[in-house]
Write a protein that holds these residues in place. Structure first.
Motif, PDB file in Angstrom:
ATOM      1  N   UNK A 133       0.835  -1.210   0.000  1.00  0.00           N
ATOM      2  CA  UNK A 133       0.000   0.000   0.000  1.00  0.00           C
ATOM      3  C   UNK A 133       0.866   1.256   0.000  1.00  0.00           C
ATOM      4  N   UNK A 134       0.308   2.272  -0.611  1.00  0.00           N
ATOM      5  CA  UNK A 134       1.017   3.557  -0.682  1.00  0.00           C
ATOM      6  C   UNK A 134       0.538   4.461   0.445  1.00  0.00           C
ATOM      7  N   UNK A 135       1.409   5.309   0.977  1.00  0.00           N
ATOM      8  CA  UNK A 135       0.956   6.240   2.019  1.00  0.00           C
ATOM      9  C   UNK A 135       0.001   7.276   1.435  1.00  0.00           C
ATOM     10  N   UNK A 136      -1.006   7.654   2.224  1.00  0.00           N
ATOM     11  CA  UNK A 136      -1.990   8.623   1.758  1.00  0.00           C
ATOM     12  C   UNK A 136      -1.523  10.059   1.914  1.00  0.00           C
ATOM     13  N   UNK A 137      -0.618  10.304   2.834  1.00  0.00           N
ATOM     14  CA  UNK A 137      -0.122  11.666   3.033  1.00  0.00           C
ATOM     15  C   UNK A 137       1.364  11.709   2.662  1.00  0.00           C
ATOM     16  N   UNK A 138       1.837  12.862   2.248  1.00  0.00           N
ATOM     17  CA  UNK A 138       3.248  12.949   1.874  1.00  0.00           C
ATOM     18  C   UNK A 138       4.147  12.801   3.092  1.00  0.00           C
ATOM     19  N   UNK A 139       5.374  12.412   2.840  1.00  0.00           N
ATOM     20  CA  UNK A 139       6.347  12.277   3.914  1.00  0.00           C
ATOM     21  C   UNK A 139       6.683  13.650   4.489  1.00  0.00           C
ATOM     22  N   UNK A 140       7.068  13.683   5.777  1.00  0.00           N
ATOM     23  CA  UNK A 140       7.459  14.973   6.352  1.00  0.00           C
ATOM     24  C   UNK A 140       8.778  15.451   5.753  1.00  0.00           C
ATOM     25  N   UNK A 141       8.913  16.756   5.715  1.00  0.00           N
ATOM     26  CA  UNK A 141      10.131  17.350   5.169  1.00  0.00           C
ATOM     27  C   UNK A 141      11.253  17.237   6.192  1.00  0.00           C
ATOM     28  N   UNK A 142      12.449  16.940   5.711  1.00  0.00           N
ATOM     29  CA  UNK A 142      13.609  16.833   6.591  1.00  0.00           C
ATOM     30  C   UNK A 142      14.515  18.048   6.478  1.00  0.00           C
ATOM     31  N   UNK A 143      14.395  18.795   5.410  1.00  0.00           N
ATOM     32  CA  UNK A 143      15.240  19.974   5.207  1.00  0.00           C
ATOM     33  C   UNK A 143      14.407  21.228   5.454  1.00  0.00           C
ATOM     34  N   UNK A 144      15.026  22.286   5.920  1.00  0.00           N
ATOM     35  CA  UNK A 144      14.274  23.523   6.127  1.00  0.00           C
ATOM     36  C   UNK A 144      13.801  24.103   4.793  1.00  0.00           C
ATOM     37  N   UNK A 145      12.695  24.795   4.851  1.00  0.00           N
ATOM     38  CA  UNK A 145      12.144  25.422   3.663  1.00  0.00           C
ATOM     39  C   UNK A 145      13.026  26.603   3.266  1.00  0.00           C
ATOM     40  N   UNK A 146      13.390  26.652   2.014  1.00  0.00           N
ATOM     41  CA  UNK A 146      14.249  27.743   1.533  1.00  0.00           C
ATOM     42  C   UNK A 146      13.372  28.841   0.940  1.00  0.00           C
ATOM     43  N   UNK A 147      13.511  30.041   1.476  1.00  0.00           N
ATOM     44  CA  UNK A 147      12.762  31.192   0.989  1.00  0.00           C
ATOM     45  C   UNK A 147      13.776  32.203   0.467  1.00  0.00           C
ATOM     46  N   UNK A 148      13.689  32.541  -0.806  1.00  0.00           N
ATOM     47  CA  UNK A 148      14.654  33.510  -1.334  1.00  0.00           C
ATOM     48  C   UNK A 148      14.381  34.911  -0.775  1.00  0.00           C
ATOM     49  N   UNK A 149      15.429  35.571  -0.359  1.00  0.00           N
ATOM     50  CA  UNK A 149      15.329  36.932   0.180  1.00  0.00           C
ATOM     51  C   UNK A 149      16.196  37.826  -0.689  1.00  0.00           C
ATOM     52  N   UNK A 150      15.638  38.966  -1.056  1.00  0.00           N
ATOM     53  CA  UNK A 150      16.388  39.893  -1.895  1.00  0.00           C
ATOM     54  C   UNK A 150      17.579  40.442  -1.122  1.00  0.00           C
ATOM     55  N   UNK A 151      18.716  40.461  -1.763  1.00  0.00           N
ATOM     56  CA  UNK A 151      19.939  40.961  -1.135  1.00  0.00           C
ATOM     57  C   UNK A 151      19.994  42.479  -1.266  1.00  0.00           C
ATOM     58  N   UNK A 152      20.764  43.098  -0.388  1.00  0.00           N
ATOM     59  CA  UNK A 152      20.970  44.538  -0.500  1.00  0.00           C
ATOM     60  C   UNK A 152      21.773  44.817  -1.758  1.00  0.00           C
ATOM     61  N   UNK A 153      21.442  45.915  -2.440  1.00  0.00           N
ATOM     62  CA  UNK A 153      22.219  46.218  -3.645  1.00  0.00           C
ATOM     63  C   UNK A 153      23.671  46.507  -3.263  1.00  0.00           C
ATOM     64  N   UNK A 154      24.596  46.053  -4.067  1.00  0.00           N
ATOM     65  CA  UNK A 154      26.000  46.287  -3.734  1.00  0.00           C
ATOM     66  C   UNK A 154      26.325  47.774  -3.774  1.00  0.00           C
ATOM     67  N   UNK A 155      27.079  48.219  -2.804  1.00  0.00           N
ATOM     68  CA  UNK A 155      27.482  49.616  -2.740  1.00  0.00           C
ATOM     69  C   UNK A 155      28.952  49.723  -3.124  1.00  0.00           C
ATOM     70  N   UNK A 156      29.299  50.786  -3.842  1.00  0.00           N
ATOM     71  CA  UNK A 156      30.704  50.954  -4.182  1.00  0.00           C
ATOM     72  C   UNK A 156      31.529  51.206  -2.913  1.00  0.00           C
ATOM     73  N   UNK A 157      32.789  50.845  -2.988  1.00  0.00           N
ATOM     74  CA  UNK A 157      33.678  50.973  -1.838  1.00  0.00           C
ATOM     75  C   UNK A 157      33.770  52.424  -1.369  1.00  0.00           C
ATOM     76  N   UNK A 158      33.720  53.373  -2.288  1.00  0.00           N
ATOM     77  CA  UNK A 158      33.811  54.786  -1.890  1.00  0.00           C
ATOM     78  C   UNK A 158      32.617  55.189  -1.030  1.00  0.00           C
ATOM     79  N   UNK A 159      31.435  54.671  -1.334  1.00  0.00           N
ATOM     80  CA  UNK A 159      30.246  54.984  -0.551  1.00  0.00           C
ATOM     81  C   UNK A 159      30.343  54.377   0.851  1.00  0.00           C
TER      82      UNK A 159
END
Length: 174
Positions: A133-159
């Protein structure tokens, strides 16, 4: 039909152990049959376990004939060099014709046996997956959920330097 998974868990460990033990033990037997030095049992077991451990990355999929031929061929060469160095006789590192022949025969025997073993394991897994028999519900996740987060725009060294050396000034907070 459910997908077979002999590439994970106990089936993967069993496959790695079979490949390592068969390959390692037959390599030692071929070396001894060809006139080479026979090492002690602990050396043989350590070598066979090392071969099983090196097979772990390859056991994530079904191994075909070419994969097994390459793997077993490399193990036969490694076994010959290992046993030649272990015997402390430099002349045993270069194989004699009889030693080469026994290693080639051992390679053919191991590849044929392991190819059949691989097919049998994957067929058995597919047959079991079809009737279990096949399981009716999906297996639990073992890895954390990855959510992409926007990075800060790079600033020039002079700034960056200007902000550190000349901070903003303003009225004091009350």
């Amino acid at each position: 039909m459910a997908t077979a998974a002999p590439t994970r868990g106990a089936a993967r460990v069993l496959r790695c152990g079979a490949v390592g033990l068969c390959t390692g033990l037959l390599a030692v037997l071929a070396h001894a049959t060809g006139g080479g030095h026979v090492p002690s049992l602990p050396h043989v077991l350590v070598f066979a376990l090392a071969m099983a451990w090196t097979c772990v990355p390859l056991a994530d999929r079904q191994l075909g004939f070419v994969d097994l031929l390459g793997l077993v061929g490399v193990v036969q060469v490694a076994a010959h060099v290992f046993l030649g160095v272990l015997s402390r006789h430099p002349r045993e590192v270069l194989p004699s014709p009889s030693m080469l022949l026994t290693h080639l025969v051992a390679t053919a025997i191991v590849v044929a046996a392991l190819a059949g073993f691989e097919q049998a394991v994957f067929r058995l897994a597919a047959a079991l997956a079809a009737v279990l028999p096949r399981p009716l519900c999906p297996r639990p996740a073992f890895a954390p959920l990855r959510i992409p987060i926007a990075a800060h725009p790079p600033q020039p060294l002079s700034e960056v330097l200007r902000r550190r050396t000349l901070p903003r000034r303003g009225p004091p907070n009350s």
